[in-house]
Design a protein around this motif. Structure first.
Motif, PDB file in Angstrom:
ATOM      1  N   THR A  58       0.809  -1.219   0.000  1.00  0.00           N
ATOM      2  CA  THR A  58       0.000   0.000   0.000  1.00  0.00           C
ATOM      3  C   THR A  58       0.848   1.278   0.000  1.00  0.00           C
ATOM      4  N   LYS A  59       2.182   1.141   0.010  1.00  0.00           N
ATOM      5  CA  LYS A  59       3.072   2.305   0.062  1.00  0.00           C
ATOM      6  C   LYS A  59       3.422   2.814  -1.331  1.00  0.00           C
ATOM      7  N   ASN A  60       3.735   4.096  -1.373  1.00  0.00           N
ATOM      8  CA  ASN A  60       4.297   4.681  -2.583  1.00  0.00           C
ATOM      9  C   ASN A  60       5.805   4.868  -2.392  1.00  0.00           C
TER      10      ASN A  60
ATOM     11  N   TYR B  11      -0.148   4.970  -0.780  1.00  0.00           N
ATOM     12  CA  TYR B  11      -0.380   5.284  -2.185  1.00  0.00           C
ATOM     13  C   TYR B  11      -1.828   5.737  -2.376  1.00  0.00           C
ATOM     14  N   PHE B  12      -2.043   6.716  -3.245  1.00  0.00           N
ATOM     15  CA  PHE B  12      -3.397   7.239  -3.407  1.00  0.00           C
ATOM     16  C   PHE B  12      -4.365   6.178  -3.927  1.00  0.00           C
ATOM     17  N   GLY B  13      -3.875   5.189  -4.654  1.00  0.00           N
ATOM     18  CA  GLY B  13      -4.742   4.097  -5.118  1.00  0.00           C
ATOM     19  C   GLY B  13      -5.256   3.263  -3.951  1.00  0.00           C
ATOM     20  N   ALA B  14      -4.408   3.029  -2.952  1.00  0.00           N
ATOM     21  CA  ALA B  14      -4.843   2.304  -1.748  1.00  0.00           C
ATOM     22  C   ALA B  14      -5.857   3.135  -0.966  1.00  0.00           C
ATOM     23  N   LEU B  15      -5.641   4.451  -0.903  1.00  0.00           N
ATOM     24  CA  LEU B  15      -6.593   5.338  -0.249  1.00  0.00           C
ATOM     25  C   LEU B  15      -7.944   5.301  -0.975  1.00  0.00           C
ATOM     26  N   ALA B  16      -7.903   5.255  -2.297  1.00  0.00           N
ATOM     27  CA  ALA B  16      -9.144   5.193  -3.079  1.00  0.00           C
ATOM     28  C   ALA B  16      -9.894   3.888  -2.811  1.00  0.00           C
ATOM     29  N   VAL B  17      -9.172   2.783  -2.682  1.00  0.00           N
ATOM     30  CA  VAL B  17      -9.818   1.501  -2.344  1.00  0.00           C
ATOM     31  C   VAL B  17     -10.497   1.613  -0.985  1.00  0.00           C
ATOM     32  N   GLY B  18      -9.832   2.229  -0.025  1.00  0.00           N
ATOM     33  CA  GLY B  18     -10.436   2.396   1.297  1.00  0.00           C
ATOM     34  C   GLY B  18     -11.717   3.203   1.247  1.00  0.00           C
TER      35      GLY B  18
END
Length: 155
Positions: free
Chosen positions: A49-51, A57-64
């Motif tokens: 989940t890290k960048n 990473y913003f993609g992991a934030l979007a999944v959340g």
């Protein structure tokens, strides 16, 4: 919500990540709390989940944000014994600060989503509504704010 129901929807989230939406399975969000009003989901900060800046990473934030806003729609459709056709029609995000710890996502608009599902049942038409999701680090500081446009139709 009872512990058994929390486990049921937590398992549903894991199965969705395995069979329907692999990105959810990759990020592995965990359902922490769910009531008629609130949903709380946690995503751990780890290699997946890290960048490159060692923050989430913003993609992991979007999944959340996606999972947190979407769980209530599934919950209320299950409670009302109907099958939803569910998607997100839009998303707005504001990234406040780097998420350098695990992140907890919360949505407190369960009753609004329930009304949306009921209206979809009554009208037999797709219903769209914006809901807010807040992402906080483990220090309780807001790292991102999301608005998710939920689109629900009953099959």
């Amino acid at each position: 919500m009872s512990t058994s129901n929390l486990k049921k929807y937590g398992m549903m989230l894991r199965l969705m990540g395995i069979f329907k939406i692999p990105m959810i399975g990759y990020v592995k969000p965990r359902l922490i709390q769910m009531t008629d009003r609130d949903v709380l989901v946690r995503i751990k900060l780890r290699r997946r989940t890290k960048n490159h800046l060692k923050s989430m990473y913003f993609g992991a934030l979007a999944v959340g944000a996606d999972v947190t806003a979407g769980l209530h729609a599934f919950y209320f459709c299950d409670e009302l014994n109907v099958r939803p056709s569910f998607a997100f029609k839009g998303m707005k995000a504001e990234f406040i600060k780097r998420a350098e710890t695990d992140v907890e996502f919360s949505c407190t608009e369960g009753q609004v989503i329930r009304e949306q599902v009921l209206k979809a049942i009554q009208t037999n038409e797709r219903q769209n509504h914006w809901v807010k999701v807040t992402a906080k680090d483990l220090n309780g500081e807001i790292v991102a704010l999301f608005e998710m446009e939920i689109s629900v139709k009953i099959k």
